[in-house]
Motif scaffolding. Structure first.
Motif, PDB file in Angstrom:
ATOM      1  N   GLU A  78     -11.930  44.386  -0.396  1.00 38.01           N
ATOM      2  CA  GLU A  78     -12.830  44.321  -1.321  1.00 38.01           C
ATOM      3  C   GLU A  78     -12.851  43.415  -2.341  1.00 38.01           C
ATOM      4  OE1 GLU A  78     -13.781  48.168  -3.054  1.00 38.01           O
ATOM      5  OE2 GLU A  78     -13.934  49.153  -0.898  1.00 38.01           O
ATOM      6  N   PRO A  79     -13.331  42.337  -2.119  1.00 37.88           N
ATOM      7  CA  PRO A  79     -13.248  41.112  -3.161  1.00 37.88           C
ATOM      8  C   PRO A  79     -13.393  41.431  -4.646  1.00 37.88           C
ATOM      9  CG  PRO A  79     -14.432  40.422  -1.302  1.00 37.88           C
ATOM     10  CD  PRO A  79     -14.463  41.709  -1.200  1.00 37.88           C
ATOM     11  N   ARG A  80     -12.724  40.878  -5.490  1.00 37.50           N
ATOM     12  CA  ARG A  80     -13.097  41.199  -7.013  1.00 37.50           C
ATOM     13  C   ARG A  80     -14.146  40.573  -7.370  1.00 37.50           C
ATOM     14  NH1 ARG A  80      -7.389  40.095  -7.140  1.00 37.50           N
ATOM     15  NH2 ARG A  80      -7.942  37.952  -7.596  1.00 37.50           N
ATOM     16  N   ASN A 123      -1.793  30.739   2.954  1.00 35.32           N
ATOM     17  CA  ASN A 123      -1.234  31.327   4.279  1.00 35.32           C
ATOM     18  C   ASN A 123      -1.510  32.905   4.548  1.00 35.32           C
ATOM     19  OD1 ASN A 123       1.136  29.488   2.965  1.00 35.32           O
ATOM     20  ND2 ASN A 123       0.489  28.968   4.966  1.00 35.32           N
ATOM     21  N   GLY A 124      -2.735  33.075   4.310  1.00 36.46           N
ATOM     22  CA  GLY A 124      -3.177  34.548   4.593  1.00 36.46           C
ATOM     23  C   GLY A 124      -3.051  35.542   3.454  1.00 36.46           C
ATOM     24  N   ARG A 125      -2.552  35.096   2.109  1.00 33.06           N
ATOM     25  CA  ARG A 125      -2.073  35.874   0.815  1.00 33.06           C
ATOM     26  C   ARG A 125      -3.113  35.964  -0.020  1.00 33.06           C
ATOM     27  NH1 ARG A 125       3.662  33.226  -0.298  1.00 33.06           N
ATOM     28  NH2 ARG A 125       2.416  31.311   0.387  1.00 33.06           N
ATOM     29  N   ALA A 126      -4.134  34.990   0.322  1.00 35.46           N
ATOM     30  CA  ALA A 126      -5.448  35.382  -0.675  1.00 35.46           C
ATOM     31  C   ALA A 126      -6.678  34.870  -0.069  1.00 35.46           C
ATOM     32  CB  ALA A 126      -4.885  34.296  -1.802  1.00 35.46           C
ATOM     33  N   VAL A 127      -7.722  35.384  -0.725  1.00 33.55           N
ATOM     34  CA  VAL A 127      -9.022  34.997  -0.232  1.00 33.55           C
ATOM     35  C   VAL A 127      -9.757  34.376  -1.352  1.00 33.55           C
ATOM     36  CG1 VAL A 127     -11.355  35.754   0.644  1.00 33.55           C
ATOM     37  CG2 VAL A 127      -9.207  36.542   1.429  1.00 33.55           C
ATOM     38  N   PHE A 145     -12.676  30.574  -6.955  1.00 34.94           N
ATOM     39  CA  PHE A 145     -11.983  31.636  -7.595  1.00 34.94           C
ATOM     40  C   PHE A 145     -11.362  32.368  -6.640  1.00 34.94           C
ATOM     41  CE2 PHE A 145     -15.978  30.460  -9.510  1.00 34.94           C
ATOM     42  CZ  PHE A 145     -15.898  30.683 -10.883  1.00 34.94           C
ATOM     43  N   GLU A 146     -10.225  32.834  -6.963  1.00 39.01           N
ATOM     44  CA  GLU A 146      -9.363  33.832  -6.141  1.00 39.01           C
ATOM     45  C   GLU A 146      -9.882  35.217  -6.187  1.00 39.01           C
ATOM     46  OE1 GLU A 146      -4.732  34.074  -5.493  1.00 39.01           O
ATOM     47  OE2 GLU A 146      -5.357  35.437  -7.041  1.00 39.01           O
ATOM     48  N   VAL A 147     -10.474  35.751  -5.005  1.00 37.42           N
ATOM     49  CA  VAL A 147     -11.248  37.101  -5.420  1.00 37.42           C
ATOM     50  C   VAL A 147     -10.259  38.156  -4.574  1.00 37.42           C
ATOM     51  CG1 VAL A 147     -13.610  36.249  -5.550  1.00 37.42           C
ATOM     52  CG2 VAL A 147     -12.477  36.501  -3.258  1.00 37.42           C
ATOM     53  N   TRP A 148      -9.359  37.649  -3.876  1.00 36.06           N
ATOM     54  CA  TRP A 148      -8.363  38.664  -3.223  1.00 36.06           C
ATOM     55  C   TRP A 148      -6.840  38.176  -3.247  1.00 36.06           C
ATOM     56  CZ3 TRP A 148      -5.248  38.964   1.172  1.00 36.06           C
ATOM     57  CH2 TRP A 148      -4.605  40.080   1.373  1.00 36.06           C
ATOM     58  N   ARG A 149      -5.921  39.105  -3.577  1.00 33.79           N
ATOM     59  CA  ARG A 149      -4.670  38.172  -3.422  1.00 33.79           C
ATOM     60  C   ARG A 149      -3.518  39.566  -2.901  1.00 33.79           C
ATOM     61  NH1 ARG A 149      -1.463  36.532  -8.661  1.00 33.79           N
ATOM     62  NH2 ARG A 149      -3.028  34.616  -8.520  1.00 33.79           N
ATOM     63  N   ARG A 190     -22.209  36.906 -13.454  1.00 36.37           N
ATOM     64  CA  ARG A 190     -21.538  37.862 -12.680  1.00 36.37           C
ATOM     65  C   ARG A 190     -21.787  37.790 -11.292  1.00 36.37           C
ATOM     66  NH1 ARG A 190     -22.894  43.633 -13.487  1.00 36.37           N
ATOM     67  NH2 ARG A 190     -24.516  43.032 -11.867  1.00 36.37           N
ATOM     68  N   ILE A 191     -20.751  37.674 -10.512  1.00 29.97           N
ATOM     69  CA  ILE A 191     -21.123  37.734  -8.741  1.00 29.97           C
ATOM     70  C   ILE A 191     -20.473  38.739  -8.402  1.00 29.97           C
ATOM     71  CG2 ILE A 191     -21.069  36.409  -6.751  1.00 29.97           C
ATOM     72  CD1 ILE A 191     -21.121  33.661  -8.159  1.00 29.97           C
ATOM     73  N   ARG A 192     -21.013  39.860  -7.676  1.00 34.41           N
ATOM     74  CA  ARG A 192     -20.216  40.855  -7.013  1.00 34.41           C
ATOM     75  C   ARG A 192     -20.363  40.702  -5.670  1.00 34.41           C
ATOM     76  NH1 ARG A 192     -21.966  46.605  -9.723  1.00 34.41           N
ATOM     77  NH2 ARG A 192     -24.195  45.813  -9.260  1.00 34.41           N
ATOM     78  N   PHE A 193     -19.529  41.291  -4.972  1.00 33.99           N
ATOM     79  CA  PHE A 193     -19.210  41.220  -3.285  1.00 33.99           C
ATOM     80  C   PHE A 193     -19.369  42.327  -2.503  1.00 33.99           C
ATOM     81  CE2 PHE A 193     -17.290  37.461  -5.255  1.00 33.99           C
ATOM     82  CZ  PHE A 193     -17.716  36.380  -4.553  1.00 33.99           C
ATOM     83  N   ASN A 194     -19.700  42.203  -1.571  1.00 32.81           N
ATOM     84  CA  ASN A 194     -19.566  43.288  -0.525  1.00 32.81           C
ATOM     85  C   ASN A 194     -18.268  43.480   0.021  1.00 32.81           C
ATOM     86  OD1 ASN A 194     -22.671  44.025  -0.450  1.00 32.81           O
ATOM     87  ND2 ASN A 194     -22.901  42.239   0.578  1.00 32.81           N
ATOM     88  N   PRO A 195     -17.828  44.655   0.498  1.00 38.11           N
ATOM     89  CA  PRO A 195     -16.544  44.661   1.507  1.00 38.11           C
ATOM     90  C   PRO A 195     -16.748  43.583   2.327  1.00 38.11           C
ATOM     91  CG  PRO A 195     -17.424  46.896   0.875  1.00 38.11           C
ATOM     92  CD  PRO A 195     -18.383  45.962   0.663  1.00 38.11           C
ATOM     93  N   VAL A 196     -15.649  43.063   2.853  1.00 39.47           N
ATOM     94  CA  VAL A 196     -15.470  41.989   3.715  1.00 39.47           C
ATOM     95  C   VAL A 196     -14.562  42.419   4.656  1.00 39.47           C
ATOM     96  CG1 VAL A 196     -14.697  39.466   3.931  1.00 39.47           C
ATOM     97  CG2 VAL A 196     -15.727  39.964   1.924  1.00 39.47           C
ATOM     98  N   ASN A 197     -15.093  42.200   6.187  1.00 36.33           N
ATOM     99  CA  ASN A 197     -14.281  42.659   7.364  1.00 36.33           C
ATOM    100  C   ASN A 197     -13.324  41.131   7.672  1.00 36.33           C
ATOM    101  OD1 ASN A 197     -15.764  44.850   7.735  1.00 36.33           O
ATOM    102  ND2 ASN A 197     -17.267  43.865   8.965  1.00 36.33           N
TER     103      ASN A 197
END
Length: 240
Positions: free
Chosen positions: A69-71, A107-111, A136-140, A223-230
């Motif tokens: 779930e991206p921030r 290396n797979g540690r962030a989106v 922007f980093e949205v997942w770590r 603001r930008i909100r995201f959907n869950p990402v597969n």
């Protein structure tokens, strides 16, 4: 021959013979993939033990599908450059385009989310501004995730949202409709792909293209909100 006190002879005592049966077991060495899997399991078990309680994801030792779930991006995105015309859209739009792209990094540690925005006057002198790409980093990845890194994103990664702003309105009229700044309505626009929705400000009663990084009363994304990402998780770091 030995002789006892009665003169009778007796055979010399013979030591008892002991028979030992040795059973051997042949141990076949594990295959190299099993050895590495065990080493990874031990390494990441120790790493996870250092993390605080409340892990969001459980460790995995094989590629598997899941979701992240991206921030929300809640930092204002404010274009300031005038590419054409002046700083006022004069009630003719603007037509706002927001492009967003998700990609895996570190290396797979962030989106990360890459964002581009443009706004142009629909008519008049064609005033136009744009900004980006901004990243922007949205997942770590967290240590509590253990051996669980993002190998790839399998759901849509690109979103393009176009919105034509209504003209600025008198403060009293805006107050009856919704939140406003400088006569401009702050609206939430539905997204697509990985983007759930975008909150933004278009035309106002005054100049619209900002002269600084302060978004108040200026055309901007709030603001930008995201959907869950597969995604597909993997147990090893991803090569860049």
């Amino acid at each position: 021959m030995a002789v006892n006190e009665g003169g009778a002879s007796r055979a010399a005592e013979r030591p008892q013979e002991t028979t030992m049966t040795i059973t051997s077991t042949v141990h076949r060495p594990p295959c190299i993939r099993t050895v590495f899997a065990r080493l990874r399991r031990l390494a990441f078990a120790g790493l996870a033990g250092l993390a605080a309680a409340g892990a969001t994801l459980s460790p995995t030792l094989a590629d598997e599908r899941g979701q992240i779930e991206p921030r929300t991006i809640d930092r204002a995105i404010v274009p300031t450059n005038v590419e054409r015309g002046d700083r006022d859209f004069d009630g003719k739009g603007p037509i706002i385009t927001v492009g967003t792209r998700l990609f895996v990094g570190r290396n797979g540690r962030a989106v990360f989310a890459e964002v581009i925005m443009s706004a142009r006057e629909d008519g008049g002198d064609g005033s136009r501004t744009s900004i980006g790409p901004l990243t922007f980093e949205v997942w770590r990845w967290q240590p509590s995730d253990g051996a669980r890194f993002v190998r790839e994103i399998t759901s849509p990664t690109i979103s393009t949202v176009r919105f034509r702003s209504g003209p600025g309105c008198a403060p009293i009229g805006c107050a009856l409709i919704g939140a406003a700044e400088d006569g401009g309505l702050i609206v939430t626009v539905n997204g697509n792909g990985p983007v759930r929705d975008i909150r933004l400000l278009g035309d106002t009663l005054g100049d619209d293209i900002s002269t600084d990084n302060n978004p108040h009363g200026d055309t901007s994304i709030r603001r930008i909100r995201f959907n869950p990402v597969n995604v597909i998780f993997t147990d090893s770091l991803v090569r860049s």
